[in-house]
Every structure is written in structure tokens, then in C-alpha cells.
Design a protein around this motif. Structure first.
Motif, PDB file in Angstrom:
ATOM      1  N   ALA A 257      28.050 -32.733  -4.960  1.00  0.00           N
ATOM      2  CA  ALA A 257      29.483 -32.534  -4.744  1.00  0.00           C
ATOM      3  C   ALA A 257      29.806 -31.262  -3.960  1.00  0.00           C
ATOM      4  N   ASN A 258      28.919 -30.279  -3.992  1.00  0.00           N
ATOM      5  CA  ASN A 258      29.191 -29.072  -3.206  1.00  0.00           C
ATOM      6  C   ASN A 258      28.417 -29.044  -1.894  1.00  0.00           C
ATOM      7  N   GLY A 259      27.834 -30.184  -1.521  1.00  0.00           N
ATOM      8  CA  GLY A 259      27.210 -30.302  -0.204  1.00  0.00           C
ATOM      9  C   GLY A 259      25.718 -30.100  -0.160  1.00  0.00           C
ATOM     10  N   ASN A 260      25.080 -29.777  -1.280  1.00  0.00           N
ATOM     11  CA  ASN A 260      23.635 -29.594  -1.277  1.00  0.00           C
ATOM     12  C   ASN A 260      22.918 -30.929  -1.110  1.00  0.00           C
ATOM     13  N   VAL A 261      21.860 -30.920  -0.302  1.00  0.00           N
ATOM     14  CA  VAL A 261      21.065 -32.119  -0.056  1.00  0.00           C
ATOM     15  C   VAL A 261      19.798 -32.057  -0.890  1.00  0.00           C
ATOM     16  N   THR A 262      19.608 -33.044  -1.751  1.00  0.00           N
ATOM     17  CA  THR A 262      18.399 -33.096  -2.562  1.00  0.00           C
ATOM     18  C   THR A 262      17.359 -33.981  -1.883  1.00  0.00           C
ATOM     19  N   PHE A 263      16.103 -33.663  -2.098  1.00  0.00           N
ATOM     20  CA  PHE A 263      15.009 -34.433  -1.494  1.00  0.00           C
ATOM     21  C   PHE A 263      14.945 -35.830  -2.067  1.00  0.00           C
ATOM     22  N   VAL A 268      17.901 -33.713 -10.424  1.00  0.00           N
ATOM     23  CA  VAL A 268      19.217 -33.569 -11.037  1.00  0.00           C
ATOM     24  C   VAL A 268      19.384 -32.208 -11.700  1.00  0.00           C
ATOM     25  N   ALA A 269      18.298 -31.426 -11.761  1.00  0.00           N
ATOM     26  CA  ALA A 269      18.376 -30.156 -12.476  1.00  0.00           C
ATOM     27  C   ALA A 269      17.656 -29.012 -11.782  1.00  0.00           C
ATOM     28  N   ASP A 270      16.656 -29.313 -10.966  1.00  0.00           N
ATOM     29  CA  ASP A 270      15.787 -28.259 -10.441  1.00  0.00           C
ATOM     30  C   ASP A 270      16.380 -27.500  -9.252  1.00  0.00           C
ATOM     31  N   GLY A 271      17.182 -28.175  -8.439  1.00  0.00           N
ATOM     32  CA  GLY A 271      17.817 -27.489  -7.316  1.00  0.00           C
ATOM     33  C   GLY A 271      16.896 -27.196  -6.159  1.00  0.00           C
ATOM     34  N   HIS A 272      15.978 -28.134  -5.833  1.00  0.00           N
ATOM     35  CA  HIS A 272      15.126 -27.971  -4.651  1.00  0.00           C
ATOM     36  C   HIS A 272      15.853 -28.617  -3.463  1.00  0.00           C
ATOM     37  N   TYR A 273      16.691 -27.830  -2.835  1.00  0.00           N
ATOM     38  CA  TYR A 273      17.568 -28.367  -1.802  1.00  0.00           C
ATOM     39  C   TYR A 273      16.976 -28.230  -0.412  1.00  0.00           C
ATOM     40  N   GLY A 275      19.006 -28.351   2.272  1.00  0.00           N
ATOM     41  CA  GLY A 275      20.052 -27.759   3.098  1.00  0.00           C
ATOM     42  C   GLY A 275      21.403 -28.050   2.490  1.00  0.00           C
ATOM     43  N   ASN A 276      22.468 -27.701   3.218  1.00  0.00           N
ATOM     44  CA  ASN A 276      23.834 -27.931   2.740  1.00  0.00           C
ATOM     45  C   ASN A 276      24.675 -28.447   3.902  1.00  0.00           C
ATOM     46  N   VAL A 277      25.304 -29.616   3.731  1.00  0.00           N
ATOM     47  CA  VAL A 277      26.033 -30.237   4.822  1.00  0.00           C
ATOM     48  C   VAL A 277      27.330 -29.501   5.150  1.00  0.00           C
ATOM     49  N   GLY A 278      27.723 -28.569   4.299  1.00  0.00           N
ATOM     50  CA  GLY A 278      28.867 -27.743   4.630  1.00  0.00           C
ATOM     51  C   GLY A 278      28.535 -26.678   5.659  1.00  0.00           C
ATOM     52  N   LYS A 279      27.237 -26.387   5.798  1.00  0.00           N
ATOM     53  CA  LYS A 279      26.792 -25.336   6.714  1.00  0.00           C
ATOM     54  C   LYS A 279      25.966 -25.880   7.873  1.00  0.00           C
ATOM     55  N   GLN A 280      25.414 -27.068   7.711  1.00  0.00           N
ATOM     56  CA  GLN A 280      24.570 -27.684   8.728  1.00  0.00           C
ATOM     57  C   GLN A 280      24.996 -29.135   8.923  1.00  0.00           C
ATOM     58  N   THR A 281      24.484 -29.750   9.965  1.00  0.00           N
ATOM     59  CA  THR A 281      24.752 -31.170  10.148  1.00  0.00           C
ATOM     60  C   THR A 281      23.740 -31.989   9.353  1.00  0.00           C
ATOM     61  N   ILE A 282      24.097 -33.231   9.075  1.00  0.00           N
ATOM     62  CA  ILE A 282      23.175 -34.135   8.388  1.00  0.00           C
ATOM     63  C   ILE A 282      21.899 -34.307   9.206  1.00  0.00           C
ATOM     64  N   TYR A 303       1.044 -35.121  -4.617  1.00  0.00           N
ATOM     65  CA  TYR A 303       2.208 -35.064  -5.490  1.00  0.00           C
ATOM     66  C   TYR A 303       2.225 -33.813  -6.356  1.00  0.00           C
ATOM     67  N   GLU A 304       1.042 -33.332  -6.739  1.00  0.00           N
ATOM     68  CA  GLU A 304       0.990 -32.161  -7.608  1.00  0.00           C
ATOM     69  C   GLU A 304       1.435 -30.895  -6.893  1.00  0.00           C
ATOM     70  N   GLU A 305       1.516 -30.928  -5.575  1.00  0.00           N
ATOM     71  CA  GLU A 305       1.951 -29.763  -4.820  1.00  0.00           C
ATOM     72  C   GLU A 305       3.472 -29.687  -4.689  1.00  0.00           C
ATOM     73  N   LEU A 306       4.154 -30.719  -5.159  1.00  0.00           N
ATOM     74  CA  LEU A 306       5.612 -30.755  -5.087  1.00  0.00           C
ATOM     75  C   LEU A 306       6.179 -30.721  -6.505  1.00  0.00           C
ATOM     76  N   PRO A 307       7.042 -29.759  -6.798  1.00  0.00           N
ATOM     77  CA  PRO A 307       7.530 -29.603  -8.177  1.00  0.00           C
ATOM     78  C   PRO A 307       8.257 -30.817  -8.723  1.00  0.00           C
ATOM     79  N   LEU A 308       8.967 -31.534  -7.890  1.00  0.00           N
ATOM     80  CA  LEU A 308       9.662 -32.729  -8.360  1.00  0.00           C
ATOM     81  C   LEU A 308       8.690 -33.870  -8.599  1.00  0.00           C
ATOM     82  N   CYS A 309       7.857 -34.136  -7.602  1.00  0.00           N
ATOM     83  CA  CYS A 309       6.930 -35.270  -7.671  1.00  0.00           C
ATOM     84  C   CYS A 309       5.901 -35.105  -8.783  1.00  0.00           C
TER      85      CYS A 309
END
Length: 342
Positions: A257-263, A268-273, A275-282, A303-309
């Protein structure tokens, strides 16, 4: 982008190989811009559904620190998507809460998207889809209205979608269908439900809705790292002994809702963004080095090298071949049903 071949010969189990492509990588048409953009316009909900991560972790109800996406931000997304209509990207309006709670969504923003030639679909629990609102959405040219139902009777509905009313849902869907048919518009009216055998009989729910709407979507129960895995259905899209890349980073872009792009929607909780579409283009975010580096890691199986995966257990329920675009295609002929058991 480098492609990794899918070893479908190892997927002899019924129902598995058909969910895998011949090769993993960027989906056709998504090389420059995502095929699907998912603005999560609302962090507020009028229900407390039992299978929702948003209700499982009360701290996440304050996600992003905002209640709704700013209209100017959503308009910025619309304007940029209008520059890429040649690839027909879909703006699929969703939320961590109920999208129709966002003020002015159907009156101004959806209509503006339609006027600019941007494809629009919306996901809603249907409680606020009263006749006037569904008519405005249909008249604005929304391609699909997806209603999350999750039950085939009032008693079960009250247990799963707490705070909502089943008779209201039926009335709102009937009104939307009646107006759509009278106007001769092309809006698809869809129903989806989460396939959790502990709560419902999935076959019964599908049978109830399939004669009422244009298409029915059986969704796998997902934990998003917040819910118990006990709700997982016994059968899966993919074999549990052969992990494959998730399709989402290769076709769709979730925007908070505030423009952050999630991978991935799993974040839903970690915040590995990315970029932000309010500051950059899609387009800038979609093609940036961080996004590309993460894609390459999952293509390589790192997968083990990525915190989400590394902590994701939902990957086995992600289909490469059966997605929302297929739902829309098959809904073009009334009476067809998209089922995980195909």
C-alpha cells in the motif's frame, strides 16, 4: 535471462508435470514489464477469515503504517501501465485487507484505468459489492471481479469468513451477474475458495458455485510463513522431493500500500523490497540488479541463499501453467471450471 530446463520426466506422479513448463525463466512478454501488477490497496478488512495470514499475526495489521494506498500512487501505477498496453499487462487490484474499503476506488481510479486501456481485475470478499458498486465496476470495463467465497452454505461461511453474511454474498453476486448480462458487458464474475479439507469439502464448494458464476478457482492453502501447515491439502501441485523455482518473480509484481515492491507474495513480514514505485518506475524496478540477482539464484536452485526462499514451504503449491490468465481464458466459455485436480 538464462533458462533452466524443467526435468518433467521426474514428475510422473499424476497432476504434477502439467504444472511445470518446458523451461524455467522469464515468462514470454515479461522481459521488460511484468505481466501482472498487484497493487495491495488496503490494509484494512471487515472480516477475520481463519485462513488469512493478516489475521494470524496482529502486528502485521499495521503493515506499511498506512490504511490505504494513496490515490495518486495508484494513478501513477495506472499511468505507467498505460505505456505498456502492447503486452497487455493486467492490474489485479488486491489487498492485505478488503480492496473495496479504499475510498474512491471504483468511482475514479478503476474508471481511469479503463479509459487508458489498462486491463483491470479486482479481488473482493463480496460483502461490499452492492448493486451500485458492482454496476460501476462493470460499466468501467473491469475485466474480472473475483469474489472469495470459501463455502457453499451459510453455517460454514460464518465460521470461515467471520463477520460476513452468506445471503448478502449471494445477493451481491446475483446482482452483478444480472447487470453484466443485461448490459452485455464482458466482465467475468468469478468465485474462488481456499482448498482446506479441514474446514470444507472442496468438491462440494466447487459444485455449488460452478453453475452460478463464469469460473471457479480452487486455491491451495498457503501459510505465508504465518499459519500452521496443517491446513495443507494432501495433494500438491508439485512433487515434494523436487523443488523448482517459484513462478511469481518471473511474471508478477506485488506492490504494498505504500509502494514497496516485494519479490514474492510470501514476503508479508520480512520487508525484502526490490524498490518503491513512488520513487521509481515499475520498469526500472522490474529490471534492476537486485531483482535479477534474486531471480538467478532461484533459477540456480540456491534457495538457502535467499532469506525468503530458505524458509518457504508454500513453493510446492505454485503452478507455472495454471494461473489467473488461464482462469480468464477458460471463463470466456461459461460453465468451465479451473480445478487444481486437472
Amino acid at each position: 535471462m538464462r533458462l533452466m530446463s524443467a526435468r518433467c520426466e521426474m514428475d510422473g506422479q499424476k497432476g504434477h508435470a502439467q504444472h511445470l513448463p518446458s523451461a524455467f525463466g522469464m515468462k514470454a512478454g515479461a522481459e521488460r514489464f511484468p505481466l501482472m501488477v498487484l497493487p495491495q490497496v488496503s490494509n484494512v478488512c471487515n472480516s477475520r477469515c481463519v485462513h488469512c495470514w493478516f489475521n494470524a499475526n496482529t502486528d502485521l495489521r499495521k503493515r506499511d503504517g498506512v490504511r490505504y494506498m494513496e490515490p495518486l500512487l495508484l494513478r501513477k501505477i495506472v499511468d505507467e501501465m498505460a505505456q505498456h498496453t502492447q503486452t497487455k499487462p493486467l492490474m489485479r487490484i488486491t489487498g492485505t485487507g478488503e480492496p473495496l474499503l479504499m475510498p474512491g476506488l471504483d468511482d475514479e481510479l478503476v474508471r481511469a484505468a479503463g479509459e487508458k486501456g489498462v486491463r483491470v481485475a479486482i479481488i473482493t470478499n463480496g460483502s461490499l459489492l452492492v448493486a451500485d458498486r458492482s454496476r460501476r465496476l462493470i460499466d468501467a470495463g473491469v475485466e474480472a471481479i473475483e469474489i472469495s467465497a470459501d463455502a457453499a452454505d451459510a453455517a460454514t461461511y460464518a465460521k470461515i469468513r467471520k463477520g460476513l453474511n452468506f445471503e448478502t454474498l449471494l445477493r451481491n453476486i446475483d446482482d452483478a451477474l444480472e447487470h453484466r448480462d443485461r448490459r452485455g458487458e464482458g466482465t467475468k464474475i468469478l468465485v474462488s475458495f481456499v482448498e482446506n479439507p479441514e474446514q470444507i469439502d472442496p468438491d462440494r464448494v466447487e459444485a455449488f458455485w460452478r453453475t452460478r458464476v463464469d469460473n471457479v478457482i480452487r486455491r491451495k492453502f498457503l501459510t505465508y510463513g504465518q499459519l500452521s501447515e496443517s491446513g495443507y491439502a494432501k495433494d500438491t501441485y508439485l512433487p515434494t522431493d523436487q523443488r523448482v523455482p517459484c513462478p511469481y518473480p518471473f511474471e508478477r509484481m506485488p506492490i504494498t500500500a505504500n509502494g514497496n515492491v516485494t519479490f514474492c507474495n510470501f514476503d508479508v513480514a520480512d520487508g525484502h523490497y526490490m524498490g518503491n514505485v513512488g520513487k521509481q518506475t515499475i520498469e526500472e524496478i522490474w529490471k534492476n540488479l537486485a531483482y535479477e540477482a534474486w531471480r538467478q539464484k532461484i533459477l540456480a536452485g540456491a534457495y538457502e541463499e535467499l532469506p525468503l526462499c530458505s524458509k518457504c514451504s508454500d513453493w510446492k503449491f505454485k503452478s507455472w501453467n495454471y494461473n489467473f490468465f488461464k482462469v480468464l481464458d477458460e471463463a470466456a466459455e461459461p460453465g468451465l471450471v479451473v480445478s487444481a485436480k486437472k
